[in-house]
Design a protein around this motif. Structure first.
Motif, PDB file in Angstrom:
ATOM      1  N   ASP A 164      54.796  49.601  43.666  1.00 27.82           N
ATOM      2  CA  ASP A 164      54.256  48.243  43.759  1.00 27.82           C
ATOM      3  C   ASP A 164      53.301  48.183  44.951  1.00 27.82           C
ATOM      4  OD1 ASP A 164      53.714  45.584  44.107  1.00 27.82           O
ATOM      5  OD2 ASP A 164      55.797  44.906  43.959  1.00 27.82           O
ATOM      6  N   THR A 166      51.897  45.826  46.324  1.00 27.53           N
ATOM      7  CA  THR A 166      52.022  44.680  47.241  1.00 27.53           C
ATOM      8  C   THR A 166      53.050  44.958  48.338  1.00 27.53           C
ATOM      9  OG1 THR A 166      53.734  43.617  45.899  1.00 27.53           O
ATOM     10  CG2 THR A 166      51.442  43.022  45.427  1.00 27.53           C
ATOM     11  N   THR A 172      49.603  49.404  50.756  1.00 26.68           N
ATOM     12  CA  THR A 172      49.115  48.175  51.406  1.00 26.68           C
ATOM     13  C   THR A 172      48.145  48.519  52.539  1.00 26.68           C
ATOM     14  OG1 THR A 172      51.077  48.142  52.833  1.00 26.68           O
ATOM     15  CG2 THR A 172      51.165  46.815  50.825  1.00 26.68           C
ATOM     16  N   ASP A 189      44.975  37.168  51.473  1.00 28.76           N
ATOM     17  CA  ASP A 189      46.130  37.471  50.618  1.00 28.76           C
ATOM     18  C   ASP A 189      45.718  37.549  49.151  1.00 28.76           C
ATOM     19  OD1 ASP A 189      47.768  37.625  52.793  1.00 28.76           O
ATOM     20  OD2 ASP A 189      48.589  35.591  52.599  1.00 28.76           O
ATOM     21  N   ALA A 190      44.770  36.715  48.797  1.00 27.05           N
ATOM     22  CA  ALA A 190      44.306  36.738  47.399  1.00 27.05           C
ATOM     23  C   ALA A 190      43.634  38.081  47.088  1.00 27.05           C
ATOM     24  CB  ALA A 190      43.331  35.585  47.161  1.00 27.05           C
ATOM     25  N   ARG A 192      44.316  40.936  48.532  1.00 21.62           N
ATOM     26  CA  ARG A 192      45.371  41.967  48.476  1.00 21.62           C
ATOM     27  C   ARG A 192      46.090  41.933  47.133  1.00 21.62           C
ATOM     28  NH1 ARG A 192      46.085  39.782  53.735  1.00 21.62           N
ATOM     29  NH2 ARG A 192      45.264  41.217  55.320  1.00 21.62           N
ATOM     30  N   SER A 193      46.384  40.731  46.715  1.00 24.17           N
ATOM     31  CA  SER A 193      47.091  40.586  45.443  1.00 24.17           C
ATOM     32  C   SER A 193      46.217  41.098  44.285  1.00 24.17           C
ATOM     33  CB  SER A 193      47.430  39.105  45.251  1.00 24.17           C
ATOM     34  OG  SER A 193      47.909  38.890  43.968  1.00 24.17           O
ATOM     35  N   ARG A 194      44.947  40.769  44.354  1.00 21.57           N
ATOM     36  CA  ARG A 194      44.032  41.196  43.295  1.00 21.57           C
ATOM     37  C   ARG A 194      43.931  42.731  43.267  1.00 21.57           C
ATOM     38  NH1 ARG A 194      39.946  38.899  45.215  1.00 21.57           N
ATOM     39  NH2 ARG A 194      38.606  40.688  45.673  1.00 21.57           N
ATOM     40  N   ALA A 196      46.072  44.855  44.374  1.00 27.37           N
ATOM     41  CA  ALA A 196      47.350  45.452  43.929  1.00 27.37           C
ATOM     42  C   ALA A 196      47.410  45.474  42.402  1.00 27.37           C
ATOM     43  CB  ALA A 196      48.511  44.655  44.507  1.00 27.37           C
ATOM     44  N   ASP A 197      46.916  44.430  41.799  1.00 26.77           N
ATOM     45  CA  ASP A 197      46.885  44.417  40.323  1.00 26.77           C
ATOM     46  C   ASP A 197      45.911  45.457  39.790  1.00 26.77           C
ATOM     47  OD1 ASP A 197      48.733  42.421  40.306  1.00 26.77           O
ATOM     48  OD2 ASP A 197      47.311  40.781  39.946  1.00 26.77           O
TER      49      ASP A 197
END
Lengths: 583, 496
Positions: A164, A166, A172, A189-190, A192-194, A196-197
């Motif tokens: 994962d 994230t 990370t 954070d957005a 990072r999340s993007r 990670a996907d």
């Protein structure tokens, strides 16, 4: 030479300007009303739309007259051009990937719409698909085996499949490190999340493919492919954030992304002293030299350097080498003058130092080839007498260079481009070619063919600027006489040229160079072009004060011109460089 | 990174019985420094299309009248655009080739320096009649060199033929480090299908997976671009710029989704008889398998050597006495048989080219054909006499002058295309008063260069040259009467 493809020669650009010939200085700033007025009046006001008083300031803290602190350019997006993409990949991921993947990166179209390779139109499908392809190929190459993965981050090969991104510490950190570099700012954070996907797309098959899809996503991110200003504060005028300032600085000085030191400085706030120190450090870096050479390549239209004829240089490889050497020699001289010699605009136009290691080019100059600097003969001066700038295609039947093409190039060089005449106005026979007329030189033939008022309005400038270069043959070599068939004709290089709105008597190429070197409009034109290159677009009224400030920095105080390097430094640390007008 | 799934080497080498036919040397011990194509994002393919038993120039080349536009462009090179030829290029290169004219080069007066006759390996210059040669020092045929050195991940040549028997029908040759000549086996279509597609799972094909990854990334980026586009600090002009970007990404995403569907297995040719009645279906199957293997990125090197020979019949194909038999007779019926045999080959060649040209190669730009290089060759030369265009002037010497060489595709932009190039010299020296040409060795070197190889890949002990250069055993041109070429650069006028 791997430079951007010029989409339009000078005359196309000239056609886009308001039709008509101007006898006075015209600014490239698109304040057409004021420029036309000034030009038509021939009053010598070459201020580019900003009026000045006697000393060029309004006496208010060095701000140019007529300019307020809030007179800053708009915050337009600047697309990252191909060189910028390649430079960023090289700087972040190393030389090897760029060296290995040269062809796929070169497949990204490098078309530009203006004078400079930074002036890009909205992207085409070919560009977008090539960018995606290049991104995917680069990312695949960077993750091709465990060794390559470890080069990105030592811990990467041990990341288990399906991790994962994230939460997995190695991933990370990877996202923050490389994402921050490519997007030229700290990630949100957005982000990072993007990312990670994006990792998860490839990670469904393997960790390596996950890293590949992650890096691909970074390389096609809008904040990598565009320099975008969000800024700090509210209102119409906003300050660039430290990271935006760093990004702009890296783009302008290196055509790349900030390096780790600059990122760190931005993290710490990038105060004025640090910004100046960083800019100075960056100007010492070879990347600054490359970027500056790119500017001169575009400004001097070096892509248009003609090939020597087969008669002049029989060997095809030697012809290629000569063409390259002509351009390279100018770029080396310009960058050395600015960055090594702390030279001024005047130095660029009068200094006779040359870098000539090509045998044929040395022969043109009448000097010996050398790995280091040489001195050109006294009948030459700076940029304007270099073979790469004055060479024209050979004209059948004569050894002369093309008077009008040289005049046109010089017109553009001093920001006074001229439009092409109507095709109907062309004479039946090209006056450049002597044809059956052995009694006249090229200058006389053009004078006769363009005597009519509608032609003469432009040819006064074209002929006046081209004539002083008459002793240089088509390849830029010195010629004592102009030959027309078997006849040798004397060469008249005397002319009269409007400089700063005043007629100036010119004897030859050297005096022309000197007159422009110490003019006002010469450095102003350099300022306009540097600003245009930096902004990646044609100038508008909103840019007038920025240009003016830069021009003033080049001109220097008390009539003592400042070095281009110092002017550039002053410019990039100025408030006007760090503020933008929002929509 | 896991190596993308590709067909295992053993798959290619397994015969119908499952026994390994031969173990070719992979040349993994050869210098790898010369992998010039590595890292080039354009996916190039090399295909050799071999026709056998020679040809008649009057069928293959343009007539003298049609070629009247040839002009000397440099020493020993005449050139004219193929588009300037009115009507069909020639009897065999008929209107079916019109779509490819601007993307191919027809070469004339290309002479072999190898030992001629039916050396079946000479189309790619493997080693056949090797008496007197230290085979251990020789490089393999160019398909193997390209497969090993031209790509990020070494490819494996796919050798396809129609007439398959215990004698391999293949022109692909390599040599082991011990000097053993190893002939790469040709597969008939049913074998090739088993090897490539028997367990085909479209979701597990590396190419399809990579495309899908790309499509998903573009799809996700679209979302992000749209969000950025709506940021309040962007001007209307900036939004227009991003709108254009987004629009192109939509197109790309759509194209990538279509591209993934391009990879699909061909029909299973199992059950097609190895007989005259089955030869057409077998040839079609071979073409379709080759196309599928290339589209699914299972290989980047394909050798097609259909070679029906005795499977041709007068009744079904207008070829009396088999292809080879007809080639030894100069009577009008045999000459007609040869023309019919070539027409048969041209039918499948144009079908192959058309299919290779279908749809855009979204990843690389252009079509797969554009990014490929197809070498059409023949191990025997022009059986006509001097001009090669006079039907009555037949010389059945099975010689090696004025060969059949057609290059189609630009190898991803590396080759200049669209021309009829005549490489004859201005001398007429051989005993048939034929023009002296330029070496076929140079053609092969050009193919390798276009595929990204460096000379060190094929040269022996650093000496320029590739292939057998001893001249011809059969009363052929002495070496000094052929333009051998520098064998380190492209044939003149072919480099883009």
């Amino acid at each position: 030479m791997a430079r951007g493809v010029r989409t339009a020669p000078w005359w196309v650009a000239a056609l886009l300007l308001p039709l008509g010939c101007y006898t006075g200085a015209e600014s490239a700033v698109q304040d057409t009303d004021s420029a036309d007025t000034a030009a038509e009046a021939g009053d010598g006001d070459s201020s580019g739309g900003a009026t000045t008083d006697g000393d060029g300031t309004d006496g208010d803290g060095g701000v140019p007259a007529g300019c307020e602190a809030d007179d800053v350019p708009s915050s337009a997006l600047v697309r990252t051009n191909r060189d910028g993409i390649v430079n960023a990949i090289r700087d972040v991921f190393g030389d090897e990937v760029v060296d290995d993947l040269g062809p796929v990166l070169e497949a990204i179209p490098a078309l530009h719409v203006g004078e400079f390779s930074t002036e890009l139109a909205p992207p085409s499908y070919a560009e977008v698909s090539a960018q995606v392809n290049a991104a995917f190929t680069v990312a695949s190459h960077l993750t091709r085996n465990d060794e390559a993965l470890a080069a990105l981050s030592q811990c990467l090969p041990s990341v288990p499949a399906g991790a994962d991104a994230t939460t997995e510490p190695c991933l990370t950190a990877l996202i923050d490190d490389y994402g921050g570099r490519m997007l030229r700012r700290p990630l949100t954070d957005a982000d990072r999340s993007r990312f990670a996907d994006d990792y998860a797309i490839g990670a469904a098959h393997s960790n390596a493919e996950g890293v590949a899809t992650l890096l691909t996503a970074m390389l096609i991110d809008p904040d990598f492919l565009y320099d975008r200003i969000v800024g700090e504060g509210n209102g119409d005028i906003v300050e660039l954030t430290p990271h935006e300032t760093a990004a702009r600085l890296a783009r302008v000085l290196w055509n790349s992304v900030p390096d780790e030191a600059l990122v760190q400085a931005a993290d710490e706030g990038l105060d004025d002293a640090t910004l100046r120190a960083e800019a100075e450090r960056m100007l010492e870096d070879p990347r600054a030299r490359t970027a500056l050479q790119g500017f001169f390549f575009d400004w001097m239209e070096l892509e248009a350097v003609p090939f020597a004829s087969q008669d002049a240089v029989p060997d095809v490889d030697a012809r290629d080498a000569l063409k390259e050497a002509m351009a390279a020699s100018i770029m080396e001289f310009a960058s050395a003058t600015v960055l090594d010699g702390d030279g001024t605009y005047a130095d660029l136009l009068v200094d006779r130092t040359a870098y000539v290691n090509d045998e044929n080019l040395a022969s043109i100059y009448g000097i010996a080839p050398s790995a280091g600097p040489s001195e050109l003969p006294a009948d030459r001066a700076g940029l304007l007498t270099r073979a790469g700038f004055i060479a024209t295609q050979e004209i059948p039947g004569t050894n002369a260079g093309h008077l009008i093409k040289r005049g046109a190039r010089l017109s553009t060089f001093i920001c006074r481009p001229l439009p092409l005449p109507d095709a109907d106005s062309f004479p039946q026979e090209d006056p450049a070619e002597p044809g059956e007329n052995p009694t006249q030189g090229i200058r006389e033939r053009f004078a006769e063919a363009t005597a009519e008022a509608t032609c003469a309005a432009c040819h006064v400038q074209l002929d006046g600027l081209g004539a002083p270069l008459g002793h240089f043959g088509s390849l830029g070599e010195w010629i004592d006489d102009e030959t027309v068939g078997a006849i040798a004709l004397p060469i008249d290089t005397a002319s009269e040229v409007l400089i700063d709105g005043q007629p100036v008597a010119i004897d030859d190429a050297v005096t022309l160079s000197e007159a422009l070197a110490f003019s006002e409009e010469g450095p102003r034109c350099l300022a306009e072009n540097m600003a245009r290159n930096m902004l990646g677009r044609e100038l508008t009224d909103d840019d007038a004060c920025l240009v003016e400030e830069f021009a003033r920095a080049l001109t220097g105080e008390d009539g003592a011109p400042a070095s281009v390097r110092d002017a550039l430094l002053d410019f990039v640390v100025s408030e006007r460089f760090r503020r933008v007008r929002t929509p | 990174m896991n190596t993308p799934k590709r067909l295992g080497r053993r798959n290619f080498l397994m015969g119908a019985s499952g026994a390994v036919l031969a173990i070719p040397a992979l040349h993994s011990l050869l210098p790898s420094a010369a992998r010039a194509n590595i890292g080039d994002g354009v996916r190039r393919n090399f295909i050799s299309w071999r026709i056998t038993n020679g040809m008649f120039g009057h069928d293959w080349f343009p007539t003298d009248a049609a070629a009247s536009g040839l002009s000397v462009v440099e020493p020993n090179v005449r050139e004219m655009p193929l588009s300037d030829i009115a009507g069909p290029i020639s009897t065999l290169l008929d209107t079916r080739f019109d779509d490819f004219r601007d993307r191919m080069n027809l070469l004339r007066h290309i002479d072999r320096l190898d030992t001629a006759d039916h050396n079946r390996r000479t189309g790619l210059f493997g080693w056949g009649n090797v008496d007197g040669i230290d085979v251990a020092s020789l490089p393999p045929s160019i398909d193997n060199l390209i497969a090993e050195h031209a790509f990020d991940i070494p490819s494996i040549p796919l050798n396809l033929g129609v007439r398959w028997s215990s004698t391999a029908a293949s022109c692909s040759v390599t040599t082991t480090s011990a000097g053993e000549v190893v002939e790469q086996p040709g597969l008939h279509p049913a074998q090739a299908f088993q090897a490539l597609f028997a367990e085909f799972d479209i979701d597990d094909v590396a190419a399809a997976r990579r495309r899908e990854q790309k499509r998903l990334l573009v799809d996700r980026a679209l979302e992000h671009y749209t969000s950025v586009r709506n940021h309040p600090r962007l001007s209307a002009a900036d939004r227009d710029t991003l709108d254009e970007h987004v629009e192109h990404m939509y197109t790309l995403e759509h194209q990538l989704s279509l591209a993934a569907a391009d990879c699909s297995p061909p029909d299973d040719p199992e059950g097609i008889a190895n007989s005259p009645e089955g030869v057409d279906a077998r040839a079609q199957a071979a073409v379709d398998i080759a196309i599928a293997a290339l589209r699914c990125e299972m290989t980047q090197v394909v050798n097609i050597y259909l070679d029906p020979d005795v499977l041709f019949t007068d009744e079904l194909h207008g070829v009396a006495g088999g292809h080879h038999g007809a080639s030894h007779n100069g009577d009008p019926a045999s000459v007609q048989s040869i023309q019919n045999a070539h027409r048969w080959h041209m039918h499948y060649l144009t079908d192959f080219l058309t299919k290779l040209d279908a749809g855009q190669d979204i990843v690389n730009g252009g079509t797969i054909l554009d990014n490929s290089l197809v070498l059409v060759n023949n191990e025997i030369g022009n059986q006509n006499g001097q001009s090669g265009t006079q039907p009555g002037d037949v010389d059945l010497n099975h010689g090696a002058l004025d060969n059949q060489v057609l290059l189609i595709g630009s190898a991803g932009g590396r080759l200049r295309t669209g021309n009829y190039l005549d490489y004859r010299t201005d001398f007429t020296r051989n005993r048939w008063s034929q023009y002296i040409g330029t070496s076929y060795n140079w053609v092969l070197v050009t193919c390798m260069l276009a595929m990204g190889l460096e000379p060190e890949t094929w040269e022996v002990d650093g000496e320029p040259g590739y292939g057998d250069m001893r001249g011809h055993q059969y009363n052929m041109t002495p070496l000094d009467q052929v333009v051998v070429g520098d064998l380190r650069s492209y044939l003149p006028r072919l480099q883009a």
